[in-house]
Scaffold this motif. Structure first.
Motif, mmCIF file in Angstrom:
data_model
loop_
_atom_site.group_PDB
_atom_site.id
_atom_site.type_symbol
_atom_site.label_atom_id
_atom_site.label_comp_id
_atom_site.label_asym_id
_atom_site.label_seq_id
_atom_site.Cartn_x
_atom_site.Cartn_y
_atom_site.Cartn_z
ATOM 1 N N ASP A 73 0.650 -1.167 0.004
ATOM 2 C CA ASP A 73 0.249 -0.083 0.042
ATOM 3 C C ASP A 73 0.993 1.362 -0.024
ATOM 4 O O ASP A 73 0.437 2.275 0.581
ATOM 5 C CB ASP A 73 -0.940 0.103 1.082
ATOM 6 C CG ASP A 73 -0.078 -0.079 2.503
ATOM 7 O OD1 ASP A 73 0.757 -0.222 2.613
ATOM 8 O OD2 ASP A 73 -0.926 0.213 3.723
ATOM 9 N N ARG A 74 1.912 1.065 -0.808
ATOM 10 C CA ARG A 74 2.978 2.439 -0.452
ATOM 11 C C ARG A 74 2.686 3.413 -1.702
ATOM 12 O O ARG A 74 3.720 4.021 -1.992
ATOM 13 C CB ARG A 74 4.368 1.870 -0.458
ATOM 14 C CG ARG A 74 4.466 1.321 0.912
ATOM 15 C CD ARG A 74 6.211 1.158 0.905
ATOM 16 N NE ARG A 74 6.189 -0.459 0.655
ATOM 17 C CZ ARG A 74 7.512 -0.986 0.685
ATOM 18 N NH1 ARG A 74 8.609 -0.360 0.464
ATOM 19 N NH2 ARG A 74 7.397 -2.423 0.471
ATOM 20 N N GLY A 75 1.699 3.330 -2.431
ATOM 21 C CA GLY A 75 1.473 4.277 -3.143
ATOM 22 C C GLY A 75 1.419 3.806 -4.676
ATOM 23 O O GLY A 75 1.559 2.653 -4.900
ATOM 24 N N PRO A 76 0.925 4.488 -5.517
ATOM 25 C CA PRO A 76 0.649 4.212 -7.005
ATOM 26 C C PRO A 76 1.926 3.508 -7.811
ATOM 27 O O PRO A 76 2.744 3.945 -7.621
ATOM 28 C CB PRO A 76 0.107 5.203 -7.689
ATOM 29 C CG PRO A 76 0.466 6.437 -7.040
ATOM 30 C CD PRO A 76 0.668 6.008 -5.694
ATOM 31 N N MET A 77 1.726 2.521 -8.864
ATOM 32 C CA MET A 77 2.799 2.191 -9.521
ATOM 33 C C MET A 77 2.405 2.356 -10.918
ATOM 34 O O MET A 77 1.206 2.390 -11.569
ATOM 35 C CB MET A 77 2.961 0.528 -9.324
ATOM 36 C CG MET A 77 3.322 0.118 -7.953
ATOM 37 S SD MET A 77 3.729 -1.772 -7.864
ATOM 38 C CE MET A 77 2.204 -2.557 -8.451
ATOM 39 N N ASP A 78 3.536 2.566 -11.811
ATOM 40 C CA ASP A 78 3.210 2.870 -13.327
ATOM 41 C C ASP A 78 4.213 1.462 -13.791
ATOM 42 O O ASP A 78 5.224 1.239 -13.430
ATOM 43 C CB ASP A 78 3.944 3.856 -13.775
ATOM 44 C CG ASP A 78 3.033 5.120 -13.463
ATOM 45 O OD1 ASP A 78 1.806 4.929 -13.267
ATOM 46 O OD2 ASP A 78 3.382 6.196 -13.899
ATOM 47 N N ILE A 79 3.568 0.918 -15.110
ATOM 48 C CA ILE A 79 4.187 0.008 -15.741
ATOM 49 C C ILE A 79 4.630 0.515 -16.831
ATOM 50 O O ILE A 79 3.874 1.071 -17.704
ATOM 51 C CB ILE A 79 3.322 -1.443 -15.540
ATOM 52 C CG1 ILE A 79 4.296 -2.442 -16.084
ATOM 53 C CG2 ILE A 79 2.099 -1.217 -16.621
ATOM 54 C CD1 ILE A 79 3.446 -4.053 -16.041
ATOM 55 N N LEU A 80 5.964 0.217 -17.267
ATOM 56 C CA LEU A 80 6.569 0.887 -18.471
ATOM 57 C C LEU A 80 7.165 -0.042 -19.605
ATOM 58 O O LEU A 80 8.184 -1.042 -18.852
ATOM 59 C CB LEU A 80 7.481 1.870 -18.145
ATOM 60 C CG LEU A 80 6.714 2.913 -17.221
ATOM 61 C CD1 LEU A 80 7.863 3.817 -16.453
ATOM 62 C CD2 LEU A 80 6.032 3.937 -17.893
ATOM 63 N N GLY A 81 6.655 -0.101 -20.653
ATOM 64 C CA GLY A 81 7.426 -0.920 -21.835
ATOM 65 C C GLY A 81 6.345 -1.995 -22.000
ATOM 66 O O GLY A 81 5.606 -2.776 -21.352
ATOM 67 N N ALA A 82 6.094 -1.981 -23.336
ATOM 68 C CA ALA A 82 5.081 -2.984 -24.029
ATOM 69 C C ALA A 82 5.191 -4.632 -23.444
ATOM 70 O O ALA A 82 4.044 -5.248 -23.500
ATOM 71 C CB ALA A 82 5.185 -2.804 -25.476
ATOM 72 N N THR A 83 6.250 -5.408 -23.420
ATOM 73 C CA THR A 83 6.520 -6.621 -23.334
ATOM 74 C C THR A 83 5.839 -6.897 -21.733
ATOM 75 O O THR A 83 5.133 -7.925 -21.491
ATOM 76 C CB THR A 83 7.699 -7.015 -23.468
ATOM 77 O OG1 THR A 83 8.170 -7.004 -24.868
ATOM 78 C CG2 THR A 83 7.844 -8.594 -23.047
ATOM 79 N N LEU A 84 6.435 -5.971 -20.872
ATOM 80 C CA LEU A 84 6.077 -6.115 -19.487
ATOM 81 C C LEU A 84 4.657 -5.943 -19.007
ATOM 82 O O LEU A 84 4.031 -6.492 -18.557
ATOM 83 C CB LEU A 84 6.915 -5.402 -18.701
ATOM 84 C CG LEU A 84 6.745 -5.310 -16.877
ATOM 85 C CD1 LEU A 84 7.065 -6.803 -16.534
ATOM 86 C CD2 LEU A 84 7.879 -4.464 -16.424
ATOM 87 N N ALA A 85 4.133 -4.977 -19.819
ATOM 88 C CA ALA A 85 2.683 -4.528 -19.461
ATOM 89 C C ALA A 85 1.897 -5.273 -20.172
ATOM 90 O O ALA A 85 0.786 -5.749 -19.678
ATOM 91 C CB ALA A 85 2.503 -3.097 -20.202
ATOM 92 N N GLY A 86 2.277 -6.040 -21.204
ATOM 93 C CA GLY A 86 1.326 -7.066 -22.102
ATOM 94 C C GLY A 86 1.257 -8.481 -21.032
ATOM 95 O O GLY A 86 0.141 -8.708 -20.938
ATOM 96 N N ALA A 87 2.226 -8.705 -20.294
ATOM 97 C CA ALA A 87 2.072 -9.731 -19.430
ATOM 98 C C ALA A 87 1.016 -9.365 -18.286
ATOM 99 O O ALA A 87 0.416 -10.328 -17.865
ATOM 100 C CB ALA A 87 3.652 -10.176 -18.763
ATOM 101 N N ALA A 88 1.334 -8.150 -17.803
ATOM 102 C CA ALA A 88 0.481 -7.838 -16.641
ATOM 103 C C ALA A 88 -0.895 -7.623 -17.337
ATOM 104 O O ALA A 88 -1.849 -7.960 -16.315
ATOM 105 C CB ALA A 88 1.017 -6.352 -16.166
ATOM 106 N N MET A 89 -1.016 -7.162 -18.383
ATOM 107 C CA MET A 89 -2.410 -6.912 -19.205
ATOM 108 C C MET A 89 -3.277 -8.411 -18.967
ATOM 109 O O MET A 89 -4.163 -8.632 -18.914
ATOM 110 C CB MET A 89 -2.420 -6.395 -20.410
ATOM 111 C CG MET A 89 -2.787 -5.153 -20.458
ATOM 112 S SD MET A 89 -2.777 -4.701 -22.539
ATOM 113 C CE MET A 89 -1.222 -3.874 -22.514
ATOM 114 N N ARG A 90 -2.543 -9.171 -19.700
ATOM 115 C CA ARG A 90 -3.024 -10.754 -19.854
ATOM 116 C C ARG A 90 -3.349 -11.438 -18.445
ATOM 117 O O ARG A 90 -4.110 -12.247 -18.316
ATOM 118 C CB ARG A 90 -2.078 -11.783 -20.497
ATOM 119 C CG ARG A 90 -1.926 -11.172 -22.105
ATOM 120 C CD ARG A 90 -0.886 -12.284 -22.937
ATOM 121 N NE ARG A 90 0.473 -12.338 -22.344
ATOM 122 C CZ ARG A 90 1.277 -11.356 -22.891
ATOM 123 N NH1 ARG A 90 0.937 -10.530 -23.554
ATOM 124 N NH2 ARG A 90 2.722 -11.549 -22.331
#
Length: 187
Positions: A117-134
């Motif tokens: 709970d330490r604050g919002p996170m951003d995910i950057l980079g298409a391959t990494l974000a794609g894994a998180a999306m799926r």
């Protein structure tokens, strides 16, 4: 639980980089650059894929020290250096600049980080974000659309097995016809 946002500059035809990793089409106006800088300031933790990490870490650690650096670039560089970062890579050996390296399963680690709970996170980079999306881990999409068609390259979105319903939470127009649209996922 932490909120995870995937946000990047995107061409109108859906790419974050043109063929050859060309980003020349996405040079931000001063106003858009400030928006990105403020976003970095508000981010509790940034999650980077290897390729984008290599791009950012090759420039921003010294960008604010260059003789021609603008005040906005100096501020962004400071904010970027101060922001905690996690780099996901099976190839990298070490990372610097307030970052730690994760070589194990990215989805497992992102789930663990979201439980904090330490604050919002951003995910950057298409391959990494794609894994998180799926894996259904993205809570928000911040799409900064530039009025250009690049015809190919690295897509912003990955192929999904199921629909993801979204709710529009913000629109904003920047100079040069650039449009921010922010969407939250609906459960």
């Amino acid at each position: 639980m932490r909120k995870l946002t995937y946000g990047m500059n995107v061409s109108l035809d859906g790419y974050i980089a043109a063929p050859g990793d060309d980003l020349g089409w996405s040079v931000p106006s001063d106003e858009l650059f400030q928006w990105w800088s403020d976003r970095v300031e508000a981010t509790g933790l940034a999650l980077y894929g290897r390729r984008l990490w290599e791009t950012m870490s090759s420039h921003w650690p010294t960008a604010g020290q260059q003789p021609d650096a603008t005040p906005a670039e100096i501020e962004f560089a400071r904010r970027w250096l101060d922001m905690p970062k996690v780099v996901f890579s099976s190839r990298a050996r070490a990372v610097e600049w307030n970052a730690r390296l994760v070589t194990s399963d990215a989805v497992t680690e992102i789930r663990r980080l979201k439980a904090d709970d330490r604050g919002p996170m951003d995910i950057l980079g298409a391959t990494l974000a794609g894994a998180a999306m799926r894996a259904g881990l993205i809570d928000e999409y911040a799409i900064v659309t530039h009025p250009v068609l690049v015809g190919g390259g690295t897509p912003f979105f990955t192929a999904l097995d199921a629909w993801v319903n979204l709710t529009l939470v913000e629109t904003r127009t920047f100079p040069d016809g650039v449009l921010l649209t922010r969407y939250e996922t609906r459960c």
